[in-house]
Design a protein around this motif. Structure first.
Motif, PDB file in Angstrom:
ATOM      1  N   GLU A 290       0.921  -1.109  -0.135  1.00  0.00           N
ATOM      2  CA  GLU A 290      -0.106  -0.162   0.063  1.00  0.00           C
ATOM      3  C   GLU A 290       0.913   1.278   0.017  1.00  0.00           C
ATOM      4  OE1 GLU A 290      -2.566  -0.336   3.269  1.00  0.00           O
ATOM      5  OE2 GLU A 290      -3.526  -2.190   2.487  1.00  0.00           O
ATOM      6  N   GLY A 291       2.143   1.159  -0.775  1.00  0.00           N
ATOM      7  CA  GLY A 291       2.754   2.365  -0.825  1.00  0.00           C
ATOM      8  C   GLY A 291       3.494   3.041   0.263  1.00  0.00           C
ATOM      9  N   LYS A 292       3.809   2.384   1.436  1.00  0.00           N
ATOM     10  CA  LYS A 292       4.178   2.894   2.491  1.00  0.00           C
ATOM     11  C   LYS A 292       5.937   2.997   2.311  1.00  0.00           C
ATOM     12  CE  LYS A 292       0.873   3.378   5.141  1.00  0.00           C
ATOM     13  NZ  LYS A 292       0.537   2.590   6.302  1.00  0.00           N
ATOM     14  N   GLN A 293       6.405   3.726   2.904  1.00  0.00           N
ATOM     15  CA  GLN A 293       7.893   4.158   2.591  1.00  0.00           C
ATOM     16  C   GLN A 293       8.988   3.048   3.099  1.00  0.00           C
ATOM     17  OE1 GLN A 293       9.539   7.897   3.527  1.00  0.00           O
ATOM     18  NE2 GLN A 293       7.444   8.907   3.811  1.00  0.00           N
ATOM     19  N   ASP A 294      10.033   3.057   2.365  1.00  0.00           N
ATOM     20  CA  ASP A 294      10.847   2.162   2.601  1.00  0.00           C
ATOM     21  C   ASP A 294      11.777   2.406   4.057  1.00  0.00           C
ATOM     22  OD1 ASP A 294      10.737   1.331   0.261  1.00  0.00           O
ATOM     23  OD2 ASP A 294      12.436   1.735  -0.478  1.00  0.00           O
ATOM     24  N   SER A 295      12.039   1.373   5.091  1.00  0.00           N
ATOM     25  CA  SER A 295      12.588   1.713   6.278  1.00  0.00           C
ATOM     26  C   SER A 295      13.549   0.750   6.463  1.00  0.00           C
ATOM     27  CB  SER A 295      11.599   1.569   7.388  1.00  0.00           C
ATOM     28  OG  SER A 295      11.129   0.123   7.522  1.00  0.00           O
ATOM     29  N   ILE A 296      14.815   1.212   7.346  1.00  0.00           N
ATOM     30  CA  ILE A 296      15.971   0.439   7.336  1.00  0.00           C
ATOM     31  C   ILE A 296      15.731  -0.706   8.364  1.00  0.00           C
ATOM     32  CG2 ILE A 296      18.403   0.547   8.031  1.00  0.00           C
ATOM     33  CD1 ILE A 296      18.638   3.120   7.077  1.00  0.00           C
ATOM     34  N   PHE A 297      15.950  -1.929   8.035  1.00  0.00           N
ATOM     35  CA  PHE A 297      15.869  -3.148   9.166  1.00  0.00           C
ATOM     36  C   PHE A 297      17.244  -3.726   9.390  1.00  0.00           C
ATOM     37  CE2 PHE A 297      15.063  -5.370   5.405  1.00  0.00           C
ATOM     38  CZ  PHE A 297      15.322  -6.991   5.659  1.00  0.00           C
ATOM     39  N   HIS A 298      18.347  -3.676   8.649  1.00  0.00           N
ATOM     40  CA  HIS A 298      19.359  -4.295   8.863  1.00  0.00           C
ATOM     41  C   HIS A 298      20.444  -3.889   8.290  1.00  0.00           C
ATOM     42  CE1 HIS A 298      22.330  -7.735   8.389  1.00  0.00           C
ATOM     43  NE2 HIS A 298      21.578  -8.226   9.113  1.00  0.00           N
ATOM     44  N   ILE A 299      21.574  -3.593   9.239  1.00  0.00           N
ATOM     45  CA  ILE A 299      22.883  -2.944   8.552  1.00  0.00           C
ATOM     46  C   ILE A 299      24.046  -3.839   8.875  1.00  0.00           C
ATOM     47  CG2 ILE A 299      24.328  -1.083   9.068  1.00  0.00           C
ATOM     48  CD1 ILE A 299      21.588   0.598  10.002  1.00  0.00           C
ATOM     49  N   GLU A 300      24.947  -4.017   8.268  1.00  0.00           N
ATOM     50  CA  GLU A 300      26.223  -4.793   8.363  1.00  0.00           C
ATOM     51  C   GLU A 300      27.558  -3.852   7.935  1.00  0.00           C
ATOM     52  OE1 GLU A 300      28.366  -8.964   8.157  1.00  0.00           O
ATOM     53  OE2 GLU A 300      26.246  -8.774   7.117  1.00  0.00           O
ATOM     54  N   MET A 301      28.322  -3.948   8.997  1.00  0.00           N
ATOM     55  CA  MET A 301      29.679  -2.987   8.913  1.00  0.00           C
ATOM     56  C   MET A 301      30.902  -3.475   8.995  1.00  0.00           C
ATOM     57  SD  MET A 301      28.090   0.610  10.619  1.00  0.00           S
ATOM     58  CE  MET A 301      27.967  -0.181  12.300  1.00  0.00           C
ATOM     59  N   THR A 302      32.113  -3.914   8.154  1.00  0.00           N
ATOM     60  CA  THR A 302      33.050  -4.439   8.173  1.00  0.00           C
ATOM     61  C   THR A 302      34.199  -3.421   7.829  1.00  0.00           C
ATOM     62  OG1 THR A 302      33.269  -5.054   5.819  1.00  0.00           O
ATOM     63  CG2 THR A 302      32.359  -6.487   7.757  1.00  0.00           C
ATOM     64  N   ASP A 303      33.949  -2.121   7.394  1.00  0.00           N
ATOM     65  CA  ASP A 303      34.834  -1.152   7.147  1.00  0.00           C
ATOM     66  C   ASP A 303      35.048  -0.279   8.357  1.00  0.00           C
ATOM     67  OD1 ASP A 303      36.318   1.322   6.085  1.00  0.00           O
ATOM     68  OD2 ASP A 303      35.934   0.435   4.162  1.00  0.00           O
ATOM     69  N   PRO A 304      36.149   0.017   8.837  1.00  0.00           N
ATOM     70  CA  PRO A 304      36.441   1.175  10.025  1.00  0.00           C
ATOM     71  C   PRO A 304      36.058   2.541   9.920  1.00  0.00           C
ATOM     72  CG  PRO A 304      38.408   0.620   9.283  1.00  0.00           C
ATOM     73  CD  PRO A 304      37.423  -0.306   8.435  1.00  0.00           C
ATOM     74  N   LYS A 305      35.742   3.103   8.421  1.00  0.00           N
ATOM     75  CA  LYS A 305      35.210   4.264   8.236  1.00  0.00           C
ATOM     76  C   LYS A 305      33.487   4.466   8.784  1.00  0.00           C
ATOM     77  CE  LYS A 305      33.863   3.570   3.386  1.00  0.00           C
ATOM     78  NZ  LYS A 305      34.266   4.248   2.034  1.00  0.00           N
ATOM     79  N   TYR A 306      32.989   3.280   9.124  1.00  0.00           N
ATOM     80  CA  TYR A 306      31.778   3.535   9.624  1.00  0.00           C
ATOM     81  C   TYR A 306      31.561   2.929  11.027  1.00  0.00           C
ATOM     82  CZ  TYR A 306      30.741   3.115   4.491  1.00  0.00           C
ATOM     83  OH  TYR A 306      30.693   3.124   3.161  1.00  0.00           O
ATOM     84  N   ALA A 307      31.415   3.773  11.716  1.00  0.00           N
ATOM     85  CA  ALA A 307      31.620   3.850  13.376  1.00  0.00           C
ATOM     86  C   ALA A 307      29.916   3.907  13.888  1.00  0.00           C
ATOM     87  CB  ALA A 307      32.308   4.968  14.023  1.00  0.00           C
ATOM     88  N   THR A 308      29.695   3.211  15.098  1.00  0.00           N
ATOM     89  CA  THR A 308      28.538   3.405  15.686  1.00  0.00           C
ATOM     90  C   THR A 308      28.450   4.730  16.270  1.00  0.00           C
ATOM     91  OG1 THR A 308      29.272   2.799  18.000  1.00  0.00           O
ATOM     92  CG2 THR A 308      28.675   1.056  16.278  1.00  0.00           C
ATOM     93  N   VAL A 309      27.329   5.097  16.933  1.00  0.00           N
ATOM     94  CA  VAL A 309      27.221   6.614  17.403  1.00  0.00           C
ATOM     95  C   VAL A 309      27.878   6.588  18.682  1.00  0.00           C
ATOM     96  CG1 VAL A 309      24.810   6.797  16.836  1.00  0.00           C
ATOM     97  CG2 VAL A 309      25.105   5.744  18.799  1.00  0.00           C
TER      98      VAL A 309
END
Length: 231
Positions: free
Chosen positions: A149-168
């Motif tokens: 019914e046309g609802k927006q995409d939402s993030i449900f899964h994230i995987e990081m292996t590169d150190p340039k991406y850090a948690t909050v």
């Protein structure tokens, strides 16, 4: 002698009149003083009566919000389940279409899209009609889901292996297990946690649905997964 008595009578009368006038002034002054005192007491009682209302208002506005009791968009705990890249904070349950993803992270190396059906062989009956998208970047993979019914995409899964991406809390791949424990004292190792073995360190809020999992190898963070369990 009569003149002296007459003069004395006049003097006495003057004294009596002066005393009478003085007593009248005192009574008037006393009445005004009492009225002023009553007014001050009334004002004091009014201020006293209004104080509890102010206190109640402060108590209501300062009511603590428990973990998991708010919608995801405003839940501070769920916003912990996020990573930071180029001053963008990207969290589980955030809405993100293809344009938004490209603005925040650049064009993905690969983008896959799949709409679940009864005949697709995945046996995911609860997701029939949902569309899943997988965005792949070097050292980063993000999955989104959109309901029918046309609802927006939402993030449900994230995987990081590169150190340039850090948690909050600024934990990234390659950090030591001790650094991870100091940053997330609420988390725990799921296995024995021996330094020369692999293990998983899990951090999750009170709803037990949204999770952050750190895969540990040789006492270091090898990869980070942030995900929400789909119904």
């Amino acid at each position: 002698m009569k003149r002296i008595n007459k003069a004395g009578a006049v003097t006495l009368l003057s004294i009596l009149l002066t005393v009478a006038l003085a007593m009248t002034g005192c009574q008037s002054s006393g009445a005004k003083s009492l009225e002023a005192t009553q007014n001050e007491q009334a004002k004091g009682e009014g201020a006293s009566n209004s104080a509890p209302a102010s206190e109640n208002s402060e108590e209501q506005s300062g009511e603590a919000i428990k973990e998991g009791s708010m919608e995801k968009e405003g839940n501070v705990v769920l916003k912990e389940l996020a990573f930071v890249y180029n001053e963008h904070t990207i969290a589980i349950s955030d809405t993100a279409n293809e344009d938004q993803m490209e603005q925040m992270l650049g064009k993905p190396d690969n983008l896959k899209s799949h709409t679940y059906t009864a005949e697709d062989g995945t046996n995911m009956d609860t997701l029939i009609g949902f569309t899943e998208k997988v965005y792949t970047y070097p050292g980063l993979e993000i999955k989104t889901i959109s309901i029918p019914e046309g609802k927006q995409d939402s993030i449900f899964h994230i995987e990081m292996t590169d150190p340039k991406y850090a948690t909050v809390r600024n934990i990234k791949a390659g950090d030591s297990l001790d650094t991870l424990k100091n940053a997330y004292p609420e988390g725990k190792l799921l296995g024995d946690g021996a330094p020369d073995e692999e293990d998983d360190f899990r951090y999750e809020p009170s709803n037990y649905v949204d999770v952050m999992s750190f895969h540990i190898k040789d006492a270091k963070v090898e990869s980070i997964q942030i995900y929400s369990l789909l119904d």
